[in-house]
Scaffold this active site. Structure first.
Site, PDB file in Angstrom:
ATOM      1  N   ASP A 226       0.819  -1.093  -0.084  1.00  0.00           N
ATOM      2  CA  ASP A 226       0.009   0.040   0.095  1.00  0.00           C
ATOM      3  C   ASP A 226       0.761   1.213   0.095  1.00  0.00           C
ATOM      4  O   ASP A 226       2.014   1.325   0.503  1.00  0.00           O
ATOM      5  CB  ASP A 226      -0.744   0.056   1.284  1.00  0.00           C
ATOM      6  CG  ASP A 226      -1.726  -1.283   1.425  1.00  0.00           C
ATOM      7  OD1 ASP A 226      -2.224  -1.727   0.222  1.00  0.00           O
ATOM      8  OD2 ASP A 226      -1.701  -1.837   2.538  1.00  0.00           O
ATOM      9  N   ASP A 266      -1.680  -2.430  -4.664  1.00  0.00           N
ATOM     10  CA  ASP A 266      -2.303  -2.543  -3.611  1.00  0.00           C
ATOM     11  C   ASP A 266      -3.280  -1.597  -3.117  1.00  0.00           C
ATOM     12  O   ASP A 266      -3.884  -0.716  -4.336  1.00  0.00           O
ATOM     13  CB  ASP A 266      -1.926  -3.171  -2.563  1.00  0.00           C
ATOM     14  CG  ASP A 266      -2.448  -4.028  -1.634  1.00  0.00           C
ATOM     15  OD1 ASP A 266      -3.798  -4.230  -1.797  1.00  0.00           O
ATOM     16  OD2 ASP A 266      -1.942  -4.504  -0.703  1.00  0.00           O
ATOM     17  N   ASP A 270      -4.492   1.578   3.630  1.00  0.00           N
ATOM     18  CA  ASP A 270      -5.280   0.753   3.989  1.00  0.00           C
ATOM     19  C   ASP A 270      -5.105   0.428   5.558  1.00  0.00           C
ATOM     20  O   ASP A 270      -3.988   0.554   6.221  1.00  0.00           O
ATOM     21  CB  ASP A 270      -4.829  -0.771   3.384  1.00  0.00           C
ATOM     22  CG  ASP A 270      -5.341  -1.183   2.019  1.00  0.00           C
ATOM     23  OD1 ASP A 270      -6.143  -0.284   1.520  1.00  0.00           O
ATOM     24  OD2 ASP A 270      -5.360  -2.013   1.437  1.00  0.00           O
ATOM     25  N   ARG A 323     -13.481   0.950  -3.390  1.00  0.00           N
ATOM     26  CA  ARG A 323     -13.157   0.867  -1.976  1.00  0.00           C
ATOM     27  C   ARG A 323     -12.956   2.397  -1.499  1.00  0.00           C
ATOM     28  O   ARG A 323     -11.409   2.669  -1.259  1.00  0.00           O
ATOM     29  CB  ARG A 323     -11.871   0.048  -1.848  1.00  0.00           C
ATOM     30  CG  ARG A 323     -12.282  -1.488  -2.148  1.00  0.00           C
ATOM     31  CD  ARG A 323     -10.860  -2.181  -1.807  1.00  0.00           C
ATOM     32  NE  ARG A 323     -11.038  -3.635  -2.109  1.00  0.00           N
ATOM     33  CZ  ARG A 323     -10.200  -4.546  -2.049  1.00  0.00           C
ATOM     34  NH1 ARG A 323      -8.922  -4.364  -1.491  1.00  0.00           N
ATOM     35  NH2 ARG A 323     -10.527  -5.870  -2.281  1.00  0.00           N
TER      36      ARG A 323
END
Length: 454
Positions: A226, A266, A270, A323
């Site tokens: 990430d 990714d 996160d 997301r």
């Protein structure tokens, strides 16, 4: 560049005092005019104001404010950044980033390529594709053996270089208008009290994605890294006035192997594994697919129940595929954000708000500016969630009940009830959704200026 230099007087532009607005109760939202914009001292010494989201709860988020003079570092290479963290440990520290800092680089700052990492490991993409082609390997087991071991060796070389662990009691700020973390992944694991502000984040790729033929009906390429990973019980983090983009490695320019996109990205930010008390404000996210995962699995064994309390406010999500966020467990307060999907999007739109297992998402006074082919029912996606709160959100300027729009087309077993289990109270001034696009225009992402010379 020396790690330690006299302090620069860093001030925010007039646009940024919205982060210091007084908190108000969650409902009903305030429709007062925007607060006056006042500079609040040198950027590096600023702290998250009281009442500004979940990050202000507990012990609050002050980062490295008040650090001793010898714990203020100016860096322009990855090696200098790591050295500063190693030297200061958990003491209060301020890191000021100058210019473009390359994650995929040697200690002198010279770029490293994927081929450089693969050298001497026995890995090549052509050999890997030949070994694990579904026609040769099949679809019922994950790769193993010599070529998978070689891929892992190369991946570990990249990880050791471009992944940087951030310790507690840290402020990282962009000291120049072009301050950029390019290809560098920040990991905040089991730490507390971290501020990241005024930085461009770009170009984070996994050189060595793993093929998994058992992932879904058609297999998938799975990548790591990430841009910012917040994990393992980390608490009190403030991510503010940053930008996040895949530039220059966009998904629509990536190759396709075995019929699937060779996915090298990714998440942007996160937050998983019991992390808690985080405020994400005034950031710009653009041209990315999977953006923000909150809670990694449906299992409570990762420590997520009762944690993952996160506030997302006054962020721009421009041409993001999905997301934004996808949530499991947690209590996420998302207000006054602007979600834009326009004709210039490089990413197929899937959804914005993902209602996952035992999730508690409160979405209020957000503005959605969407192309005409996106139906309001697509904004919410069902991922085993049972409830969500949506209040006074707009689509192209018109107030729409997002939950009602979703339920109108969802099957009976995927209906979402209103979440009455909680109500956010740690908030800055809440603006009407209709005003959000103009309030945020030019006021998200890195917009600070620096006084003094480098």
């Amino acid at each position: 560049m020396s790690l330690i230099r006299p302090a620069l007087a860093l001030f925010c532009t007039a646009a940024l005092a919205a982060t210091a607005a007084p908190p108000v109760a969650a409902a009903p939202p305030s429709h007062a005019a925007p607060p006056s914009f006042q500079a609040s001292g040198p950027l590096e010494q600023q702290t998250l104001p009281a009442g500004d989201g979940w990050g202000s709860a507990g012990n609050g988020t002050t980062g490295g404010a008040g650090a001793a003079a010898h714990r203020i570092y100016d860096v322009d290479t990855r090696a200098e950044l790591k050295s500063a963290f190693a030297e200061a440990g958990d003491e209060k520290k301020i890191i000021r980033v100058h210019g473009e800092l390359l994650g995929n680089a040697d200690d002198a700052g010279s770029p490293l390529s994927c081929d450089d990492y693969a050298a001497g490991t026995g890995y090549s993409i052509d050999a890997y594709l030949a070994a694990y082609s579904p026609e040769t390997w099949g679809w019922d087991r994950e790769p193993e053996g010599e070529l998978e071991d070689a891929r892992n060796r190369a991946a570990q070389k990249q990880r050791a270089t471009m992944l940087v662990d951030v310790p507690s009691n840290t402020t990282i700020v962009g000291a120049t208008s072009d301050a950029t973390l390019n290809g560098l992944s920040l990991r905040i694991s089991g730490e507390t009290n971290v501020i990241v502000r005024n930085l461009h984040h770009k170009g984070v790729i996994d050189c060595f994605p793993q093929w998994d033929p058992t992932d879904g009906s058609s297999g998938n390429w799975n990548s790591e890294y990430d841009m910012v990973q917040i994990i393992n019980g980390t608490t009190n983090v403030w991510m503010d006035h940053n930008s996040y983009t895949d530039d220059p490695y966009y998904d629509d320019e990536a190759p396709v192997y075995f019929g699937r996109l060779f996915q090298q990205h990714d998440g942007a930010i996160d937050m998983t594994n019991g992390s808690d008390l985080i405020t994400v404000s005034y950031n710009r996210f653009a041209d990315r697919d999977k953006l923000m995962l909150i809670g990694s699995t449906d299992s409570p064994g990762r420590g997520d129940p009762g944690k993952l309390r996160i506030t997302l406010h006054h962020n721009e999500f421009i041409n993001v595929g999905q997301r934004a966020p996808r949530l499991r467990f947690g209590q996420v307060d998302a207000y006054n954000n602007h979600f834009v999907v326009n004709d210039e999007s490089r990413i197929p739109y899937q959804y914005s708000l993902g209602a996952g297992f035992d999730s508690h998402l409160w979405a209020e006074a957000n503005a959605f500016s969407l192309t005409s082919d996106i139906d309001p029912s697509e904004i919410i996606a069902h991922w085993k969630g049972t409830r969500i709160t949506t209040i006074d959100n707009t689509i192209n300027g018109k107030v729409v009940d997002l939950r009602e729009a979703y339920n109108a087309s969802a099957p009976a077993d995927k209906q979402l009830a209103e979440d009455t289990s909680w109500q956010p109270v740690l908030r800055t001034l809440v603006h009407p959704a209709q005003a959000v696009p103009s309030i945020l225009k030019g006021n998200v992402g890195p917009v600070f200026t620096a006084e003094g010379s480098e």
